[in-house]
Scaffold this active site. Structure first.
Site, PDB file in Angstrom:
ATOM      1  N   ASP A   1      71.130  30.318 -21.761  1.00 54.18           N
ATOM      2  CA  ASP A   1      72.167  29.432 -21.240  1.00 54.18           C
ATOM      3  C   ASP A   1      72.709  30.099 -19.981  1.00 54.18           C
ATOM      4  OD1 ASP A   1      74.450  28.029 -20.645  1.00 54.18           O
ATOM      5  OD2 ASP A   1      75.156  27.914 -22.731  1.00 54.18           O
TER       6      ASP A   1
ATOM      7  N   TYR B   1      76.763  16.420  -7.728  1.00 51.57           N
ATOM      8  CA  TYR B   1      75.441  17.057  -7.588  1.00 51.57           C
ATOM      9  C   TYR B   1      75.256  17.573  -6.158  1.00 51.57           C
ATOM     10  CZ  TYR B   1      70.261  17.252  -7.590  1.00 51.57           C
ATOM     11  OH  TYR B   1      68.942  17.632  -7.480  1.00 51.57           O
TER      12      TYR B   1
ATOM     13  N   GLY C   1      62.736  20.956 -17.871  1.00 49.50           N
ATOM     14  CA  GLY C   1      62.982  19.682 -17.201  1.00 49.50           C
ATOM     15  C   GLY C   1      61.710  19.145 -16.558  1.00 49.50           C
TER      16      GLY C   1
HETATM   17  N1  NAD Z   1      63.218  16.345  -9.883  1.00 54.71           N
HETATM   18  C1  NAD Z   1      63.588  16.054  -8.637  1.00 54.71           C
HETATM   19  O1  NAD Z   1      63.288  14.982  -8.098  1.00 54.71           O
HETATM   20  C2  NAD Z   1      64.378  17.063  -7.857  1.00 54.71           C
HETATM   21  C3  NAD Z   1      64.645  16.814  -6.500  1.00 54.71           C
HETATM   22  C4  NAD Z   1      65.427  17.713  -5.788  1.00 54.71           C
HETATM   23  C5  NAD Z   1      65.877  18.874  -6.384  1.00 54.71           C
HETATM   24  N2  NAD Z   1      65.585  19.111  -7.694  1.00 54.71           N
HETATM   25  C6  NAD Z   1      66.112  20.323  -8.303  1.00 54.71           C
HETATM   26  O2  NAD Z   1      65.084  21.026  -8.985  1.00 54.71           O
HETATM   27  C7  NAD Z   1      65.612  21.630 -10.171  1.00 54.71           C
HETATM   28  C8  NAD Z   1      64.799  21.192 -11.370  1.00 54.71           C
HETATM   29  O3  NAD Z   1      64.882  19.795 -11.456  1.00 54.71           O
HETATM   30  P1  NAD Z   1      64.349  18.984 -12.710  1.00 54.71           P
HETATM   31  O4  NAD Z   1      63.998  17.637 -12.183  1.00 54.71           O
HETATM   32  O5  NAD Z   1      63.338  19.766 -13.464  1.00 54.71           O
HETATM   33  O6  NAD Z   1      65.700  18.844 -13.545  1.00 54.71           O
HETATM   34  P2  NAD Z   1      65.872  18.302 -15.042  1.00 54.71           P
HETATM   35  O7  NAD Z   1      67.160  17.595 -15.128  1.00 54.71           O
HETATM   36  O8  NAD Z   1      64.650  17.578 -15.465  1.00 54.71           O
HETATM   37  O9  NAD Z   1      65.952  19.665 -15.869  1.00 54.71           O
HETATM   38  C9  NAD Z   1      67.051  20.521 -15.795  1.00 54.71           C
HETATM   39  C10 NAD Z   1      67.021  21.450 -16.991  1.00 54.71           C
HETATM   40  O10 NAD Z   1      68.215  22.242 -16.958  1.00 54.71           O
HETATM   41  C11 NAD Z   1      68.547  22.523 -18.297  1.00 54.71           C
HETATM   42  N3  NAD Z   1      69.951  22.953 -18.448  1.00 54.71           N
HETATM   43  C12 NAD Z   1      71.068  22.174 -18.471  1.00 54.71           C
HETATM   44  N4  NAD Z   1      72.155  22.936 -18.725  1.00 54.71           N
HETATM   45  C13 NAD Z   1      71.705  24.225 -18.846  1.00 54.71           C
HETATM   46  C14 NAD Z   1      72.340  25.467 -19.121  1.00 54.71           C
HETATM   47  N5  NAD Z   1      73.663  25.546 -19.327  1.00 54.71           N
HETATM   48  N6  NAD Z   1      71.582  26.574 -19.165  1.00 54.71           N
HETATM   49  C15 NAD Z   1      70.245  26.504 -18.968  1.00 54.71           C
HETATM   50  N7  NAD Z   1      69.577  25.361 -18.715  1.00 54.71           N
HETATM   51  C16 NAD Z   1      70.309  24.230 -18.664  1.00 54.71           C
HETATM   52  C17 NAD Z   1      68.254  21.222 -19.042  1.00 54.71           C
HETATM   53  O11 NAD Z   1      68.109  21.453 -20.431  1.00 54.71           O
HETATM   54  C18 NAD Z   1      66.989  20.742 -18.351  1.00 54.71           C
HETATM   55  O12 NAD Z   1      65.829  21.101 -19.071  1.00 54.71           O
HETATM   56  C19 NAD Z   1      67.080  21.203 -10.233  1.00 54.71           C
HETATM   57  O13 NAD Z   1      67.881  22.244  -9.716  1.00 54.71           O
HETATM   58  C20 NAD Z   1      67.160  20.003  -9.334  1.00 54.71           C
HETATM   59  O14 NAD Z   1      68.418  19.867  -8.733  1.00 54.71           O
HETATM   60  C21 NAD Z   1      64.856  18.229  -8.441  1.00 54.71           C
HETATM   61  C1  THR Z   2      66.549  13.784  -5.329  1.00 58.18           C
HETATM   62  C2  THR Z   2      66.841  14.625  -6.521  1.00 58.18           C
HETATM   63  O1  THR Z   2      67.704  15.639  -6.280  1.00 58.18           O
HETATM   64  C3  THR Z   2      66.898  14.017  -7.875  1.00 58.18           C
HETATM   65  N1  THR Z   2      65.632  13.450  -8.204  1.00 58.18           N
HETATM   66  C4  THR Z   2      67.970  12.973  -8.012  1.00 58.18           C
HETATM   67  O2  THR Z   2      67.662  11.831  -7.766  1.00 58.18           O
HETATM   68  O3  THR Z   2      69.084  13.279  -8.367  1.00 58.18           O
END
Ligand code: NAD
Ligand code: THR
Length: 374
Positions: free
Chosen positions: A107, A196, A66
């Site tokens: 997974d 979420y 991700g």
């Molecule tokens: N990006 C942000 O702004 C942000 C902010 C706050 C928290 N987070 C947290 O950080 C973490 C990473 O965020 P991200 O932005 O890289 O998310 P993303 O949505 O870009 O990536 C999530 C990944 O999870 C994978 N996934 C989905 N189902 C799955 C499964 N069954 N088994 C294994 N993998 C699976 C997807 O293929 C994807 O590559 C998340 O937990 C998110 O909640 C992100």
């Molecule tokens: C804030 C964070 O968890 C994520 N980028 C969302 O907007 O869902």
């Protein structure tokens, strides 16, 4: 029978506390016994954690393809060695990622496969990044519930069973309309209105429960919206703050799906990943909590556009509000109070808005130049 008696004593002590003791011996006792939540009495195993602080950890990252996982793997590989960090996901990796270090299919809904990976690779640290983000989650509640909640249960059990240090990110989305929004402290009302957010509050509480109940070394940061140049966001409410840079460079125009005055906490990816490593390395006695807010800056789309227009005066920004995302954003923190992280384990961000803008523009314009030259 001595095992059962020892276990029931530990359970009682954990639930009731040790009379006359204000220190934290219970966690140590549970961890030494190290029984699995899925296999309590029949084969309570006494495996000790093989990872010593002088060794490099063996790391597994779930959901690693991700927005954040590839950057995390790159940073951890620099520090711990390429082969000590395994990236995993259910998607097919691009060839650059596949050739940059170990990658495997995993997974998180497949408990046995996860356990096999942890055992076969002698994993000691797990970064659990798999999730469905806020907007995508609202579009598919059943899948979000399964990945974000059932998947987390698998991760917690595996981590507790095998004595792993576990990092699970939470989010500004773990707060809701009844939380104080300006600023939002670590401890306050948390009644999010998205699947979420609900799943992230659940993760925070379950992680903390496993810490107290089984001695799991659970660590959690609530990230703000994360902005990155070389990876795209996965369907969240804060995605506009990444997309604006791409559209500005490509077309000189951007249509924003949030109102111009929507203030949200944000952070550049390098700060986010560094905070993640820092909290994982923090000595246990510096952490009075298991879940911390972290923050860097806070801005509205209008403020971001104005700051960007200082560098690109020709940029045109229009607004076409997406009501689902807007309702989510209106229930989230506007400013995030991360003073506990700063006080306790020394958190400090490097990027404010001007540095963020310069870094994003430098990266994306050099990419565009390379693409045009080829
Ligand atoms: N990006 C942000 O702004 C942000 C902010 C706050 C928290 N987070 C947290 O950080 C973490 C990473 O965020 P991200 O932005 O890289 O998310 P993303 O949505 O870009 O990536 C999530 C990944 O999870 C994978 N996934 C989905 N189902 C799955 C499964 N069954 N088994 C294994 N993998 C699976 C997807 O293929 C994807 O590559 C998340 O937990 C998110 O909640 C992100
Ligand atoms: C804030 C964070 O968890 C994520 N980028 C969302 O907007 O869902």
């Amino acid at each position: 029978m001595p095992v059962l008696r020892a276990l029931s004593k530990v359970v009682k002590q954990t639930l009731l506390g040790t009379p006359g003791c204000s220190c934290q011996p219970l966690t140590v006792a549970v961890r030494n016994i190290s029984f699995s939540p899925r296999q309590v009495t029949s084969d309570a195993s006494f495996h000790s954690v093989s990872f010593s602080e002088t060794d490099h950890p063996k790391v597994l990252i779930t959901g690693g393809l991700g927005q954040l996982g590839v950057g995390l793997a790159k940073m951890l590989r620099k520090k711990f060695g390429k082969n000590n960090v395994i990236l995993s996901d259910i998607r097919k990796p691009p060839s650059s990622v596949f050739h940059s270090g170990p990658f495997i299919y995993s997974d998180i809904l497949d408990y046995k496969n996860l356990r096999e990976i942890v055992v076969n690779n002698r994993i000691t640290w797990l970064f659990h990044y798999s999730a469905l983000l806020s907007a995508v989650g609202e579009a598919n509640v059943a899948l979000a519930r399964s990945v974000n909640i059932t998947g987390l249960h698998n991760i917690l059990d595996i981590a507790a069973e095998h004595g792993l240090r576990l990092f699970v990110p939470s989010t500004i989305g773990a707060f809701g309309p009844s939380s104080p929004r300006n600023p939002t402290p670590d401890l306050c009302v948390q009644r999010p209105r998205t699947i979420y957010g609900v799943s992230k509050v659940h993760a925070e509480l379950m992680g903390e429960y496993y810490h107290h109940r089984y001695g799991l070394d659970f660590r959690c940061l609530r990230y703000p919206g994360i902005i990155s140049a070389d990876s795209m966001p996965g369907g969240g409410t804060t995605d506009y703050a990444v997309q604006i840079f791409h559209d500005a460079i490509k077309n000189g125009k951007f249509e924003c799906n949030l109102r111009p005055d929507t203030r949200l906490p944000m952070m550049y990816i390098d700060d986010c990943l560094r905070a993640t490593l820092e909290v994982m390395e923090a000595p246990i006695d510096t952490l009075s909590m298991r879940t911390y807010n972290i923050n860097a800056m806070s801005f509205t789309p209008e403020e971001l556009a104005q700051e960007l227009q200082k560098q690109m005066p020709e940029l045109e920004v229009t607004y076409d509000v997406d009501h689902v995302r807007q309702a989510i954003a209106d229930s989230w923190p506007m400013n995030f109070d991360d003073s506990n992280a700063r006080k306790e384990w020394g958190w400090k961000h490097d990027y404010d808005l001007p540095e963020l803008i310069q870094t994003m523009l430098n990266y994306l314009s050099s990419e565009t130049r390379v693409a045009r030259a080829n």
